[in-house]
Scaffold this motif. Sequence first.
Motif, PDB file in Angstrom:
ATOM      1  N   LEU A 323     -22.457  -0.823 -53.490  1.00  0.00           N
ATOM      2  CA  LEU A 323     -23.456  -0.670 -52.440  1.00  0.00           C
ATOM      3  C   LEU A 323     -23.827   0.784 -52.270  1.00  0.00           C
ATOM      4  N   PRO A 324     -25.095   1.062 -51.951  1.00  0.00           N
ATOM      5  CA  PRO A 324     -25.478   2.425 -51.613  1.00  0.00           C
ATOM      6  C   PRO A 324     -24.615   2.890 -50.449  1.00  0.00           C
ATOM      7  N   PHE A 325     -24.190   4.158 -50.470  1.00  0.00           N
ATOM      8  CA  PHE A 325     -23.259   4.573 -49.428  1.00  0.00           C
ATOM      9  C   PHE A 325     -23.907   4.501 -48.057  1.00  0.00           C
ATOM     10  N   SER A 326     -23.224   3.793 -47.169  1.00  0.00           N
ATOM     11  CA  SER A 326     -23.614   3.678 -45.768  1.00  0.00           C
ATOM     12  C   SER A 326     -22.338   3.432 -44.988  1.00  0.00           C
ATOM     13  N   LEU A 327     -22.029   4.315 -44.059  1.00  0.00           N
ATOM     14  CA  LEU A 327     -20.795   4.169 -43.298  1.00  0.00           C
ATOM     15  C   LEU A 327     -20.772   2.837 -42.556  1.00  0.00           C
ATOM     16  N   ARG A 329     -22.385  -0.046 -43.225  1.00  0.00           N
ATOM     17  CA  ARG A 329     -22.226  -1.193 -44.128  1.00  0.00           C
ATOM     18  C   ARG A 329     -20.822  -1.240 -44.722  1.00  0.00           C
ATOM     19  N   LEU A 330     -20.290  -0.068 -45.047  1.00  0.00           N
ATOM     20  CA  LEU A 330     -18.960  -0.017 -45.640  1.00  0.00           C
ATOM     21  C   LEU A 330     -17.912  -0.459 -44.620  1.00  0.00           C
ATOM     22  N   ARG A 331     -18.046  -0.020 -43.391  1.00  0.00           N
ATOM     23  CA  ARG A 331     -17.099  -0.413 -42.343  1.00  0.00           C
ATOM     24  C   ARG A 331     -17.133  -1.931 -42.142  1.00  0.00           C
ATOM     25  N   ALA A 332     -18.337  -2.491 -42.126  1.00  0.00           N
ATOM     26  CA  ALA A 332     -18.463  -3.939 -41.942  1.00  0.00           C
ATOM     27  C   ALA A 332     -17.841  -4.704 -43.107  1.00  0.00           C
ATOM     28  N   LEU A 333     -18.049  -4.227 -44.332  1.00  0.00           N
ATOM     29  CA  LEU A 333     -17.500  -4.898 -45.504  1.00  0.00           C
ATOM     30  C   LEU A 333     -15.978  -4.878 -45.484  1.00  0.00           C
ATOM     31  N   LEU A 334     -15.398  -3.747 -45.153  1.00  0.00           N
ATOM     32  CA  LEU A 334     -13.942  -3.634 -45.128  1.00  0.00           C
ATOM     33  C   LEU A 334     -13.343  -4.476 -44.007  1.00  0.00           C
ATOM     34  N   ARG A 335     -14.043  -4.552 -42.867  1.00  0.00           N
ATOM     35  CA  ARG A 335     -13.562  -5.392 -41.768  1.00  0.00           C
ATOM     36  C   ARG A 335     -13.611  -6.868 -42.188  1.00  0.00           C
ATOM     37  N   THR A 369      -9.297  -0.352 -53.235  1.00  0.00           N
ATOM     38  CA  THR A 369      -9.604   1.003 -53.691  1.00  0.00           C
ATOM     39  C   THR A 369     -11.092   1.234 -53.523  1.00  0.00           C
ATOM     40  N   LEU A 370     -11.426   2.323 -52.872  1.00  0.00           N
ATOM     41  CA  LEU A 370     -12.820   2.696 -52.671  1.00  0.00           C
ATOM     42  C   LEU A 370     -13.140   3.883 -53.572  1.00  0.00           C
ATOM     43  N   VAL A 371     -14.193   3.758 -54.368  1.00  0.00           N
ATOM     44  CA  VAL A 371     -14.629   4.835 -55.244  1.00  0.00           C
ATOM     45  C   VAL A 371     -15.951   5.381 -54.704  1.00  0.00           C
ATOM     46  N   LEU A 372     -15.949   6.660 -54.364  1.00  0.00           N
ATOM     47  CA  LEU A 372     -17.154   7.338 -53.901  1.00  0.00           C
ATOM     48  C   LEU A 372     -17.715   8.129 -55.071  1.00  0.00           C
ATOM     49  N   THR A 373     -18.954   7.866 -55.433  1.00  0.00           N
ATOM     50  CA  THR A 373     -19.507   8.487 -56.626  1.00  0.00           C
ATOM     51  C   THR A 373     -21.025   8.529 -56.545  1.00  0.00           C
ATOM     52  N   ARG A 374     -21.647   8.827 -57.663  1.00  0.00           N
ATOM     53  CA  ARG A 374     -23.106   8.741 -57.786  1.00  0.00           C
ATOM     54  C   ARG A 374     -23.434   7.797 -58.940  1.00  0.00           C
ATOM     55  N   VAL A 375     -24.473   7.025 -58.737  1.00  0.00           N
ATOM     56  CA  VAL A 375     -25.003   6.170 -59.792  1.00  0.00           C
ATOM     57  C   VAL A 375     -26.478   6.495 -59.914  1.00  0.00           C
ATOM     58  N   ALA A 376     -26.875   6.988 -61.088  1.00  0.00           N
ATOM     59  CA  ALA A 376     -28.262   7.430 -61.285  1.00  0.00           C
ATOM     60  C   ALA A 376     -28.668   8.403 -60.175  1.00  0.00           C
ATOM     61  N   ALA A 377     -27.775   9.325 -59.858  1.00  0.00           N
ATOM     62  CA  ALA A 377     -27.986  10.404 -58.879  1.00  0.00           C
ATOM     63  C   ALA A 377     -27.945   9.937 -57.432  1.00  0.00           C
ATOM     64  N   PRO A 379     -25.937   8.454 -54.082  1.00  0.00           N
ATOM     65  CA  PRO A 379     -24.594   8.251 -53.523  1.00  0.00           C
ATOM     66  C   PRO A 379     -24.267   6.766 -53.444  1.00  0.00           C
ATOM     67  N   THR A 380     -23.113   6.400 -53.999  1.00  0.00           N
ATOM     68  CA  THR A 380     -22.760   4.988 -54.142  1.00  0.00           C
ATOM     69  C   THR A 380     -21.300   4.768 -53.789  1.00  0.00           C
ATOM     70  N   ALA A 381     -21.006   3.620 -53.196  1.00  0.00           N
ATOM     71  CA  ALA A 381     -19.630   3.222 -52.898  1.00  0.00           C
ATOM     72  C   ALA A 381     -19.294   1.983 -53.713  1.00  0.00           C
ATOM     73  N   LEU A 382     -18.156   2.027 -54.376  1.00  0.00           N
ATOM     74  CA  LEU A 382     -17.678   0.901 -55.172  1.00  0.00           C
ATOM     75  C   LEU A 382     -16.359   0.429 -54.576  1.00  0.00           C
ATOM     76  N   LEU A 383     -16.299  -0.826 -54.183  1.00  0.00           N
ATOM     77  CA  LEU A 383     -15.047  -1.388 -53.696  1.00  0.00           C
ATOM     78  C   LEU A 383     -14.365  -2.081 -54.877  1.00  0.00           C
ATOM     79  N   CYS A 384     -13.136  -1.699 -55.148  1.00  0.00           N
ATOM     80  CA  CYS A 384     -12.463  -2.129 -56.377  1.00  0.00           C
ATOM     81  C   CYS A 384     -11.032  -2.567 -56.084  1.00  0.00           C
TER      82      CYS A 384
END
Length: 393
Positions: A323-327, A329-335, A369-377, A379-384
């Motif tokens: 998912l595109p990084f969004s605090l 959205r990420l908080r909701a997904l982890l909850r 595991t949360l990976v914070l990175t860039r995909v095609a420039a 900011p992206t979050a990968l939940l793994c």
Amino acid sequence: MDPERLAALRTPEGVKAIAMAAELAGGDPLTAASALRSAGVPADLAAAALTQAELRRRAAGKFGADADRMFFTRAGLEQATRSAVAERRAARLRAAGVRTLADLGCGIGADAIAAARSGIEVYAWEADPGTAAVAAANAEVLGLAGITVTHGDATAAPLSGVDAVFCDPARRRDGRRVFDPAAYSPPWDFVAALPERVPRTVLKLAPGIDHALVPPGAEAEWVSVRGEVVEAAFWCGPLAEVPRRATLLGATELTGPGDAKAPVGPVTPYLYDPDGAVVRAHLVAEFATAVGGHLADPEIAYVYADTPTPTTLARCLAVDEVLPFSLKRLRALLRERGVGRLEILKRGSALDPDQLRRALRLSGPAAATLVLTRVAAAPTALLCHPLSGTGDT
């Protein structure tokens, strides 16, 4: 450590004081000092013995059983090569036909010890008098007659009679790390010129050394131990075997030219986090080829693949969500997933993992595991989640 204090530690009284201090190591230092003084140990000797006992305890991870007999300085222990790394280097030098070696900037003698044990005659130079005395003492207590330690400026060492040179320039000044090679001791201009004087030269350097400083035709190697990149080594002249090498001690190696480019594609089901030695050696493209993978951003050293391939060169994760990084959205997904234990990895992200962890307000029994990175420039979050058996180093 000054030579006089070292001499006191080597007397029967000093040896007894260190033994007593070793029994008290790890406890309250004031209580330990009081106990030694109560046993009749003079205050100066008690302080030196306690320091030595503590350094020996810390040194066990680098030197094993030898640590119980050796002497250390704080700076010397920090910069000293791990015995396993030094032994591997010594074996390679010996296999290359090296029988006499100049060790310039020998520190407390870690590399000299490994070389002498491999059958190489070592002429070691050290600028600091106390450290030189420690190196000589270590050679003696370990029974290594093949090491000659000279207190003096390494730039004045005669090199005409040796087969090879090893140089580990000091990268500390006044207790602080030095990052500018020009401020090394010996300075970089002297160090860089050594291969012109003795073609078979090995330079031990900090892992962050600039690739632009690799001498022409030299092999640049990065070494990691249990996932930690511990050093870079430039193998010069006839000692060079490949342009770049990543060595995972006790596991495997990866070699290549170091200038290849990996293909770029989308995020796929599996993500590899290459060992730091692979990344430092600029061998990510070679690793990607080995696992049939690609990058999702040309500047980020995460490798993606459609299928997992067992490897000791990287850790492998299965990608569950992208998912595109969004605090929010990420908080909701982890909850939603009940994640209360979260490992956070990052490359190409400016986010602070500790601050993010607090902001996520984690709660629940699950781990991820949360990976914070860039995909095609972007900011992206990968939940793994990690895969077992595909990257344990």
